[in-house]
Design a protein around this motif. Structure first.
Motif, mmCIF file in Angstrom:
data_model
loop_
_atom_site.group_PDB
_atom_site.id
_atom_site.type_symbol
_atom_site.label_atom_id
_atom_site.label_comp_id
_atom_site.label_asym_id
_atom_site.label_seq_id
_atom_site.Cartn_x
_atom_site.Cartn_y
_atom_site.Cartn_z
ATOM 1 N N LEU A 13 0.847 -4.613 46.160
ATOM 2 C CA LEU A 13 1.463 -5.759 45.547
ATOM 3 C C LEU A 13 0.002 -6.004 44.506
ATOM 4 O O LEU A 13 0.417 -6.411 43.178
ATOM 5 N N ALA A 58 0.711 -3.250 41.739
ATOM 6 C CA ALA A 58 1.606 -3.773 40.594
ATOM 7 C C ALA A 58 1.290 -4.954 39.891
ATOM 8 O O ALA A 58 1.500 -5.070 38.635
ATOM 9 N N THR A 59 0.468 -5.985 40.492
ATOM 10 C CA THR A 59 0.082 -7.129 39.693
ATOM 11 C C THR A 59 -0.720 -6.888 38.644
ATOM 12 O O THR A 59 -0.678 -7.306 37.621
ATOM 13 N N ILE A 79 1.291 -5.045 35.897
ATOM 14 C CA ILE A 79 2.053 -5.893 35.113
ATOM 15 C C ILE A 79 0.922 -6.864 34.267
ATOM 16 O O ILE A 79 1.694 -7.035 33.000
#
Lengths: 241, 241
Positions: free
Chosen positions: B168, B171-172, B175
């Motif tokens: 996570l 991915a954060t 992004i």
């Protein structure tokens, strides 16, 4: 019997059959360990005939991957009826069905793509083909979730929550596959809860996200996935001292 | 001046210099867009001399990646003092420093590794080298978190929470890099909250995880990252009807 089948198949039908056979083999073992000989034998045809339909293992692998990607994206579609938590929970069930059916192939793919025979010239194209396919499935998942939320122009924080949760779901599935030490139904529900929790974290600092959270919780029955979670979380929270 | 520097450098020193120069270039643009000529020019030496130290761009890329991986893993280490939330928050600051410094290279790497010139024989080895390096950094992060929690033999559910949270966080960061539409400090704090939230979701169904959550919250000041989150979440939770 094999000969009988062979005679009747047209080009497209034969290609579809080979893709199906290949997908099953690529799903059950790491694609590196599957040979064209095996695919030919499972399809009941000769190795040269496989090459007649597909120039090599890579092109067959790409075609199988494309079929798997379409299949997975199809599983995301869910009627826009009932509470959001229950809808997401159903999709999670189908996602884990897919992961279960394609376990070793899914792991090999998501852990950096298939290793390609050294020197094979199309290695690069395959890497970008697989990346593009994975991205298209992620995009399909992302768009489905926004549609269920009824939001067409997501603010940056919502995009972040949805996309990063999709990564979390992938990671959860991969970790589950590695030993299956946690019951599948628990993880299907946990991911629904995780979605609500990540939305809630973002909502705690942003009015727009608080709105999304309210929408998410609006139709939730008290005994639905989200209502249940909130009750349990509230019980766990330390009492103010 | 360049000549003067060149004369004085030993083999190891020159290799280190080239790795540093290459890492800076590979960090600022996608590694595909960086040429050996550019690296040579930035290092103030000739192209043939670069090849004297590294057989090709790939080996230089791998060496640069190794240095970046070591650097990132170093940033995870944090004294075992003070509340856990504050410790994790400091590490998140250093993680985003790293992501910020190596943005384009980090994106290219995490989005499927560098594309490798078609036909280059070592493409496969590079793919497995980069995967192994990424995995080693993830493992370092995982072990650091367990150490801070004081847990040496994690139950399966804790392993899942920690490892999936690491995904996570990746991915954060990815992004965020794509447009930087959310302020960095907010995401550093959000990831700390996400960790607590994912632990809490898991704790809601498992006594052992509830224990981990209690440990996580034990030394939290009411105005620390976790105390703050719980207050805000409780305020958001719908009242029982």
């Amino acid at each position: 019997m094999t000969t009988g089948v062979r005679r009747r198949m047209g080009v497209e039908e034969r290609r579809r059959q080979l893709i199906g056979v290949a997908l099953e083999l690529f799903s059950q073992r790491s694609p590196d360990d599957v040979s064209i000989d095996e695919i030919a034998s499972a399809a009941g045809i000769s190795r040269p005939l496989v090459y007649h339909y597909f120039p090599g293992k890579l092109s067959l692998y790409e075609a199988a991957l494309k079929r798997a990607a379409d299949d997975l994206a199809d599983r995301f579609s869910e009627p826009h009826e009932g509470p959001l938590g229950a809808r997401l929970h159903k999709v999670m069930g189908r996602f884990f069905d897919f992961v279960d059916e394609h376990g070793p192939g899914f792991s090999a793919l998501m852990r950096g793509g298939p290793a390609v025979p050294a020197g094979e010239a199309s290695a690069v194209n395959t890497a970008s083909t697989t990346t593009a396919l994975i991205d298209s499935v992620r995009q399909a998942a992302y768009e489905q979730i926004l549609e269920h939320l009824g939001i067409s122009e997501p603010p940056a924080r919502l995009e972040l929550v949805v996309r990063s949760w999709i990564s979390l779901a992938e990671a959860t599935a991969l970790i589950w596959l590695d030993g299956r030490r946690i019951p599948r139904p628990e993880l299907e529900m946990q991911l629904v809860h995780d979605f609500a929790a990540l939305t809630a974290v973002s909502a705690a600092y942003d009015a727009e996200m608080a709105d999304v959270l309210r929408r998410l919780l609006a139709d939730e029955p008290a005994d639905g996935p989200f209502g249940d979670l909130i009750g349990r979380l509230t019980a766990l929270a330390p009492q103010p001292s």
